[in-house]
Design an enzyme around this catalytic site. Structure first.
Site, PDB file in Angstrom:
ATOM      1  N   LYS A  41      -4.062  -7.188  11.175  1.00  0.00           N
ATOM      2  CA  LYS A  41      -2.593  -7.036  11.435  1.00  0.00           C
ATOM      3  C   LYS A  41      -2.456  -5.738  12.075  1.00  0.00           C
ATOM      4  O   LYS A  41      -2.976  -4.676  11.648  1.00  0.00           O
ATOM      5  CB  LYS A  41      -1.761  -7.101   9.779  1.00  0.00           C
ATOM      6  CG  LYS A  41      -0.487  -7.104  10.020  1.00  0.00           C
ATOM      7  CD  LYS A  41       0.107  -7.356   8.712  1.00  0.00           C
ATOM      8  CE  LYS A  41       1.792  -7.488   8.516  1.00  0.00           C
ATOM      9  NZ  LYS A  41       2.205  -7.758   7.226  1.00  0.00           N
ATOM     10  N   GLU A  51      -0.296 -15.749   4.927  1.00  0.00           N
ATOM     11  CA  GLU A  51      -0.959 -14.430   4.796  1.00  0.00           C
ATOM     12  C   GLU A  51      -1.264 -14.125   3.384  1.00  0.00           C
ATOM     13  O   GLU A  51      -0.512 -14.384   2.582  1.00  0.00           O
ATOM     14  CB  GLU A  51       0.506 -13.459   5.454  1.00  0.00           C
ATOM     15  CG  GLU A  51       0.107 -11.932   5.022  1.00  0.00           C
ATOM     16  CD  GLU A  51       1.236 -11.316   5.508  1.00  0.00           C
ATOM     17  OE1 GLU A  51       0.998  -9.749   5.983  1.00  0.00           O
ATOM     18  OE2 GLU A  51       2.599 -11.592   5.877  1.00  0.00           O
ATOM     19  N   LYS A  81      19.592   3.722 -15.499  1.00  0.00           N
ATOM     20  CA  LYS A  81      19.946   2.364 -16.408  1.00  0.00           C
ATOM     21  C   LYS A  81      19.086   1.498 -15.586  1.00  0.00           C
ATOM     22  O   LYS A  81      18.294   0.682 -16.172  1.00  0.00           O
ATOM     23  CB  LYS A  81      21.040   1.936 -16.721  1.00  0.00           C
ATOM     24  CG  LYS A  81      22.014   3.019 -17.564  1.00  0.00           C
ATOM     25  CD  LYS A  81      23.424   2.045 -17.635  1.00  0.00           C
ATOM     26  CE  LYS A  81      24.236   2.922 -18.874  1.00  0.00           C
ATOM     27  NZ  LYS A  81      25.277   2.034 -19.168  1.00  0.00           N
ATOM     28  N   CYS A  84       2.572 -12.093  10.598  1.00  0.00           N
ATOM     29  CA  CYS A  84       3.987 -11.871  10.029  1.00  0.00           C
ATOM     30  C   CYS A  84       4.549 -10.765  10.915  1.00  0.00           C
ATOM     31  O   CYS A  84       5.175 -11.241  11.861  1.00  0.00           O
ATOM     32  CB  CYS A  84       3.539 -11.315   8.443  1.00  0.00           C
ATOM     33  SG  CYS A  84       5.259 -11.750   7.668  1.00  0.00           S
TER      34      CYS A  84
END
Length: 552
Positions: free
Chosen positions: A113, A45, A521, A149
């Site tokens: 797809k 793909e 963070k 997929c």
């Protein structure tokens, strides 16, 4: 009608954005298929662009260039087998994730797809348009169906293809790894095989892209789910598969069956390949890291050597007066066992200068976390200076437990370009060290045998920023912390779930609070290899400003 059909399966490693380089890989695979007498050469793909392209593929100049590259590829591969390759495709103002079939110098078929993934690392609903349910395409007199997929995870696409005459299914994938993902894939593809009563070829790409690793592991099933071929994981490979027409329909001829690794080997290989590809695809050749004598920096150093070779790894010890002799000895022992360059850069003089500079502002105030963090940030400053001077990428070494609760100093030990263990909890760090000491594979560039001596693994973890400091002074013990994080992060569980699992509500609330206040963070942290479906980055997107807390 032909009674035999040969497919060359090219499980290869593209680079996002390297259109010409990816096309060259496709040409090489096609040439191998032509030499082997293939009828069709198949690539995964979105191979021409690399995957996952995220928003890059939406840029018109990029997707137009990708399609033009496929058109050149078609012209170059006119005399020989058909070539199937994943690519963007445009019709009007619509952009599709497509599988293009090239024959006779042209793009003859576009498979679009239908089911667009919109979870974990994927955001395809925002990027692509959904294609219609379609029928098979022909190569010679053989009709092939190619669910792309995500399409193979649902019944409707495969069933429509079977009902409209597909004789076998060829599924091109860009399916990224997470722990035990192969079992999940196999369950889905067995279902498609049983439902359609057709052979199914599952072709996956391989290689690292940012935090994701596409792990290959392509396989072929005959009707009913019988395994006919298994390609290796985490390696490029080209395999020639024969299908034969029988009285019951097409059947795949048995081929090689690679042995799949257990989850400990798979995780370690993923971390190694992820770093190796991140370096190769970004153009870096060498790395450096701070080697503290602790377990986290030891396993990162080992991964780096296995990925890049000892000659491309620099380890630096930056001791303060709080650094124990045991840590000094352990760090040196790891460096010697790995065969890396080992530099010794004490921070006392620099720390004194910073302390003196700040003394007028801090007069009369007690020493505490600020002074501890100065040590960490000074180390980050020195390591980044070396990175700039030597052109070596700095690796950061915080495990998932620390990343989750913010037990790391931003602009200090969080400084760096990549973190191989970002998705590895501390308890798994210990076990991974033991696994690596006991195991060696041909894809590892480092030495065999014990490279992380037991004293590194067994001593109580400590940041060594003050006298007699232990991680357990600030956090629950790691087995308890990691179990709570598995509930709160990996399972998106509640405080009530933690209490039901036997943990105190007070401890669970404290850990939840640390997770939420550390989001800023993580937002600024280095990328790192994804090992689970709830890794910190695209899998888990939380607001930085967040006043909500679980009231249960």
């Amino acid at each position: 009608m032909a009674d035999r059909f040969r497919v060359t399966l090219a499980q290869l490693n593209p680079t996002v954005g390297d259109l010409a380089g990816n096309a060259d890989k496709a040409r090489e695979a096609w040439a191998a298929g032509r030499e082997a007498g293939a009828d069709l050469v198949a690539l995964p793909e979105m191979f021409i662009t690399g995957y996952n392209t995220q928003d890059l593929v939406m840029k018109p100049v990029f997707h137009r260039a990708a399609i033009a590259e496929v058109e050149r590829l078609a012209a170059d591969c006119a005399d020989g087998p058909a070539l199937a390759i994943g690519s963007p495709w445009v019709e009007g103002d619509r952009l599709y994730n497509a599988y293009l079939i090239l024959k006779g110098g042209k793009i003859t078929t576009q498979v679009l797809k239908h089911h667009l993934p919109n979870a974990t690392v994927f955001d395809e609903v925002r990027i692509f348009d959904a294609g219609p349910l379609g029928g098979p395409y022909a190569v010679g007199d053989t009709r092939i169906g190619s669910p792309i997929c995500e399409d193979s995870w649902y019944e409707d696409v495969a069933e429509t293809l079977a009902e409209t005459g597909a004789e076998f299914l060829l599924i091109p994938n860009g399916s990224p790894n997470y722990r035990n993902k192969m079992d999940v894939r196999l369950n889905h593809i067995v279902a498609r095989s049983i439902e359609t009563d057709l052979p199914v070829i599952y072709l996956n790409m391989v290689g690292g892209q940012d935090d994701q690793v596409f792990d290959g592991g392509s396989f072929v099933l005959n009707p009913g789910g019988a395994l006919a071929l298994q390609m290796p994981v985490l390696r490029e490979d080209i395999c020639h598969l024969d299908l034969e027409r029988t009285a019951e329909g097409w059947r795949a001829v048995d081929g090689p069956k690679a042995v799949l690794p257990d989850e400990w080997e798979q995780d370690y290989h993923v971390m190694t390949l992820s770093l190796r590809d991140y370096m190769r695809k970004t153009g870096f050749k060498k790395v450096l890291l701070g080697l503290s004598g602790g377990v986290d920096s030891a396993i990162v150093a080992t991964i780096a050597v296995d990925a890049l070779g000892a000659e491309n790894v620099r380890c630096v010890m930056l001791p303060s007066e709080y650094t124990s002799q045991a840590s000094l000895d352990d760090a040196e022992a790891v460096a010697k066992a790995l065969g890396v360059r080992y530099d010794y850069v004490p921070i006392a003089e620099g720390r004194a200068a910073i302390t003196n500079t700040l003394a007028p502002l801090f007069a009369g105030m007690e020493e505490g976390l600020t002074e501890e963090n100065i040590q960490s940030r000074l180390r980050g400053l020195l390591l980044m200076a070396m990175s700039n001077k030597f052109g070596e990428m700095l690796l950061t070494t915080g495990n998932k437990s620390e990343v989750a609760v913010g037990y790391a100093t931003i602009y200090g030990d969080m400084a760096g370009g990549y973190n191989p263990i970002k998705d590895l909890y501390k308890t798994r760090v210990f076990e991974t060290c033991r696994w690596r000491n006991a195991n060696h594979r041909d894809w590892m560039m480092g030495p065999e045998g014990e490279v992380i001596r037991p004293s590194v693994i067994d001593k109580p973890p400590s940041a060594e920023l003050r006298d007699d400091q232990k991680d357990s002074d600030s956090l629950p013990d790691y087995p308890e912390l990691d179990a709570l994080l598995e509930i709160l992060v990996d399972r998106d569980g509640s405080i009530a779930d933690c209490v039901a699992a036997g943990f105190s509500r007070e401890t669970a609330k404290r850990v939840e609070h640390l997770i939420y206040i550390s989001e800023y963070k993580r937002f600024q942290s280095a990328p790192g290899a994804r090992l689970t479906p709830r890794a910190f980055w695209l899998d888990r997107r939380y607001p930085i400003v967040n006043r909500w807390r679980d009231p249960s």
